[in-house]
Design a protein around this motif. Structure first.
Motif, PDB file in Angstrom:
ATOM      1  N   THR A   1       7.980  10.464  -4.151  1.00  0.00           N
ATOM      2  CA  THR A   1       8.811  10.773  -5.319  1.00  0.00           C
ATOM      3  C   THR A   1      10.197  11.237  -4.898  1.00  0.00           C
ATOM      4  O   THR A   1      11.217  10.810  -5.469  1.00  0.00           O
ATOM      5  CB  THR A   1       8.133  11.852  -6.181  1.00  0.00           C
ATOM      6  OG1 THR A   1       6.849  11.383  -6.604  1.00  0.00           O
ATOM      7  CG2 THR A   1       8.978  12.182  -7.392  1.00  0.00           C
TER       8      THR A   1
ATOM      9  N   THR B   1       7.166   7.290 -12.354  1.00  0.00           N
ATOM     10  CA  THR B   1       5.920   7.519 -13.102  1.00  0.00           C
ATOM     11  C   THR B   1       4.892   6.430 -12.812  1.00  0.00           C
ATOM     12  O   THR B   1       3.686   6.711 -12.730  1.00  0.00           O
ATOM     13  CB  THR B   1       6.201   7.583 -14.611  1.00  0.00           C
ATOM     14  OG1 THR B   1       6.883   6.384 -15.030  1.00  0.00           O
ATOM     15  CG2 THR B   1       7.057   8.788 -14.946  1.00  0.00           C
TER      16      THR B   1
ATOM     17  N   ILE C   1       2.338  11.781  -2.551  1.00  0.00           N
ATOM     18  CA  ILE C   1       3.003  11.561  -3.843  1.00  0.00           C
ATOM     19  C   ILE C   1       4.337  12.302  -3.889  1.00  0.00           C
ATOM     20  O   ILE C   1       5.355  11.754  -4.340  1.00  0.00           O
ATOM     21  CB  ILE C   1       2.090  11.997  -4.995  1.00  0.00           C
ATOM     22  CG1 ILE C   1       0.880  11.076  -5.086  1.00  0.00           C
ATOM     23  CG2 ILE C   1       2.842  12.014  -6.313  1.00  0.00           C
ATOM     24  CD1 ILE C   1      -0.149  11.501  -6.117  1.00  0.00           C
TER      25      ILE C   1
ATOM     26  N   LEU D   1      -3.097  13.550  -0.435  1.00  0.00           N
ATOM     27  CA  LEU D   1      -2.590  12.701  -1.505  1.00  0.00           C
ATOM     28  C   LEU D   1      -1.431  13.376  -2.238  1.00  0.00           C
ATOM     29  O   LEU D   1      -0.439  12.716  -2.585  1.00  0.00           O
ATOM     30  CB  LEU D   1      -3.715  12.382  -2.492  1.00  0.00           C
ATOM     31  CG  LEU D   1      -3.347  11.487  -3.681  1.00  0.00           C
ATOM     32  CD1 LEU D   1      -2.856  10.123  -3.214  1.00  0.00           C
ATOM     33  CD2 LEU D   1      -4.544  11.328  -4.629  1.00  0.00           C
TER      34      LEU D   1
ATOM     35  N   LEU E   1      -0.874   5.632  -7.534  1.00  0.00           N
ATOM     36  CA  LEU E   1      -1.405   6.417  -6.424  1.00  0.00           C
ATOM     37  C   LEU E   1      -2.591   7.271  -6.860  1.00  0.00           C
ATOM     38  O   LEU E   1      -3.421   7.661  -6.035  1.00  0.00           O
ATOM     39  CB  LEU E   1      -0.312   7.322  -5.841  1.00  0.00           C
ATOM     40  CG  LEU E   1       0.812   6.596  -5.082  1.00  0.00           C
ATOM     41  CD1 LEU E   1       1.896   7.572  -4.660  1.00  0.00           C
ATOM     42  CD2 LEU E   1       0.263   5.867  -3.852  1.00  0.00           C
ATOM     43  N   GLN E   2      -2.693   7.554  -8.161  1.00  0.00           N
ATOM     44  CA  GLN E   2      -3.818   8.329  -8.695  1.00  0.00           C
ATOM     45  C   GLN E   2      -4.833   7.445  -9.427  1.00  0.00           C
ATOM     46  O   GLN E   2      -5.682   7.956 -10.159  1.00  0.00           O
ATOM     47  CB  GLN E   2      -3.300   9.396  -9.661  1.00  0.00           C
ATOM     48  CG  GLN E   2      -2.395  10.423  -9.010  1.00  0.00           C
ATOM     49  CD  GLN E   2      -1.853  11.435 -10.009  1.00  0.00           C
ATOM     50  OE1 GLN E   2      -1.793  11.162 -11.204  1.00  0.00           O
ATOM     51  NE2 GLN E   2      -1.472  12.593  -9.521  1.00  0.00           N
TER      52      GLN E   2
ATOM     53  N   THR F   1       4.605   4.702  -9.982  1.00  0.00           N
ATOM     54  CA  THR F   1       4.095   4.926  -8.628  1.00  0.00           C
ATOM     55  C   THR F   1       3.058   6.039  -8.618  1.00  0.00           C
ATOM     56  O   THR F   1       1.989   5.911  -7.999  1.00  0.00           O
ATOM     57  CB  THR F   1       5.246   5.274  -7.679  1.00  0.00           C
ATOM     58  OG1 THR F   1       6.197   4.197  -7.670  1.00  0.00           O
ATOM     59  CG2 THR F   1       4.732   5.505  -6.269  1.00  0.00           C
ATOM     60  N   ILE F   2       3.347   7.130  -9.309  1.00  0.00           N
ATOM     61  CA  ILE F   2       2.393   8.240  -9.366  1.00  0.00           C
ATOM     62  C   ILE F   2       1.091   7.793 -10.016  1.00  0.00           C
ATOM     63  O   ILE F   2      -0.008   8.138  -9.556  1.00  0.00           O
ATOM     64  CB  ILE F   2       3.009   9.425 -10.131  1.00  0.00           C
ATOM     65  CG1 ILE F   2       4.184  10.011  -9.340  1.00  0.00           C
ATOM     66  CG2 ILE F   2       1.969  10.504 -10.395  1.00  0.00           C
ATOM     67  CD1 ILE F   2       4.946  11.092 -10.083  1.00  0.00           C
TER      68      ILE F   2
ATOM     69  N   THR G   1      -4.938   1.695  -2.108  1.00  0.00           N
ATOM     70  CA  THR G   1      -4.038   2.385  -3.029  1.00  0.00           C
ATOM     71  C   THR G   1      -2.602   1.923  -2.833  1.00  0.00           C
ATOM     72  O   THR G   1      -1.861   1.731  -3.814  1.00  0.00           O
ATOM     73  CB  THR G   1      -4.138   3.906  -2.824  1.00  0.00           C
ATOM     74  OG1 THR G   1      -5.505   4.323  -2.972  1.00  0.00           O
ATOM     75  CG2 THR G   1      -3.276   4.652  -3.819  1.00  0.00           C
TER      76      THR G   1
ATOM     77  N   THR H   1      -0.184  -0.111  -5.586  1.00  0.00           N
ATOM     78  CA  THR H   1       1.157   0.356  -5.926  1.00  0.00           C
ATOM     79  C   THR H   1       2.200  -0.726  -5.690  1.00  0.00           C
ATOM     80  O   THR H   1       3.073  -0.973  -6.529  1.00  0.00           O
ATOM     81  CB  THR H   1       1.500   1.610  -5.111  1.00  0.00           C
ATOM     82  OG1 THR H   1       0.476   2.594  -5.282  1.00  0.00           O
ATOM     83  CG2 THR H   1       2.830   2.192  -5.541  1.00  0.00           C
TER      84      THR H   1
END
Length: 312
Positions: free
Chosen positions: A299, A237, A295, A291, A243-244, A239-240, A90, A94
């Protein structure tokens, strides 16, 4: 003696109608704000709290008892090699995807901002992958990079280059999957940067041109600083989203989800496999909480160090 008068402010005793109207507008605004807030609390906040609670239990839907285990699930994930691999994958997604898609998005936006002929067509072509269903895009990508009959390997053979395994290679599968995500999100980044570029007054560039500034100097002294809010939003946004990452990984390696040899497994996919494959809801919830914390921390750090204020 001269008498002067001042206009009454809305809401004062001298203007009861204005004050009543203002209170009505205020109540209406709170009502419209309450609806999305209630939806957010029900859809986001409540499941988050439930996941935090479940992470403290050995929650397995196949068993009758759900004993309380405290932080045992969190201790287990510290020694879980598969979780460590998913976390590394992950992070690689990223690190690769976010800078590449931002750089390409800004570059394409700068080019599109200069053209006038067929402007709408070019913008639609770049945005089309973003609105394409992820499942369909993943299957097309799988066909393009097929080791047996994929067009990419066909071109490589025409060029007398050895064919590549791509999605079936543990060293190439992650980069190939990241390429799909970058390609699909590029249009969204282009739209963001086009909006940011349109918000910069043209008078700044005209003044810089009169002062003899080159195009490169204008970019670094005007465009880049004034695009900071857009860049910060894009980085956070993006990066999020990485990560998901889940859907592209699942559908790109449909017969070997997270493969080969776990080289494309993400944290979100591992949570799914634990919760709905092994029914280990408690352990999956613990990883979900971790997780979420990761995040949130990333952020906050990005907001702290990327946000800049520039005097215009």
């Amino acid at each position: 003696m001269a008498i002067t008068s001042r206009p009454l402010r809305p809401g004062r005793a001298g203007n009861p109608a204005g004050g009543s109207l203002q209170r009505h507008h205020t109540r209406t605004a709170y009502l419209f704000l309450f609806l999305p807030l209630a939806f957010f609390l029900v859809v986001r906040f409540v499941p988050t709290v439930m996941a935090m609670r479940m992470s403290l239990f050995e929650w397995n839907i196949l068993k009758q008892a759900q004993p309380f285990v405290g932080i045992e699930n969190y201790q287990t994930l510290l020694a879980d090699a598969r979780f460590g691999q998913a976390l590394r994958n992950t992070a690689l997604y990223t690190v690769i995807g976010v800078p590449v898609q931002i750089a390409l998005g800004l570059g394409v936006a700068l080019l599109l901002a200069r053209i006038t002929a067929l402007r709408g067509l070019y913008r639609a072509l770049y945005f089309a992958p973003y609105v394409t269903p992820v499942v369909a895009a993943a299957w097309v990508w799988q066909w393009l990079f097929s080791p047996q009959f994929g067009p990419i390997n066909t071109v490589l053979m025409w060029l007398h280059l050895p064919p590549q395994a791509f999605l079936t290679s543990p060293t190439q599968a992650l980069a190939t999957t990241a390429g799909l995500v970058v390609w699909q999100n590029l249009g969204y980044q282009v739209v963001l940067f086009l909006a940011g570029l349109a918000a910069i007054p043209r008078s700044y560039y005209e003044a810089a041109e009169m002062d003899g500034a080159s195009g490169t100097q204008a970019f670094w002294k005007i465009t880049w600083p004034l695009l900071n809010p857009t860049i910060v939003f894009s980085v956070i946004t993006g990066t999020i989203a990485y990560l998901q990452l889940f859907t592209q990984v699942v559908n790109l390696n449909f017969t070997d989800q997270g493969g080969p040899l776990g080289s494309t497994t993400t944290v979100a996919l591992y949570i799914y496999q634990l919760a709905f494959g092994r029914f280990q809801m408690g352990y999956a919830s613990a990883i979900t909480v971790v997780l979420f914390v990761i995040i949130l921390a990333i952020t906050l750090v990005q907001l702290k160090f990327l946000t800049r204020r520039y005097d215009t």
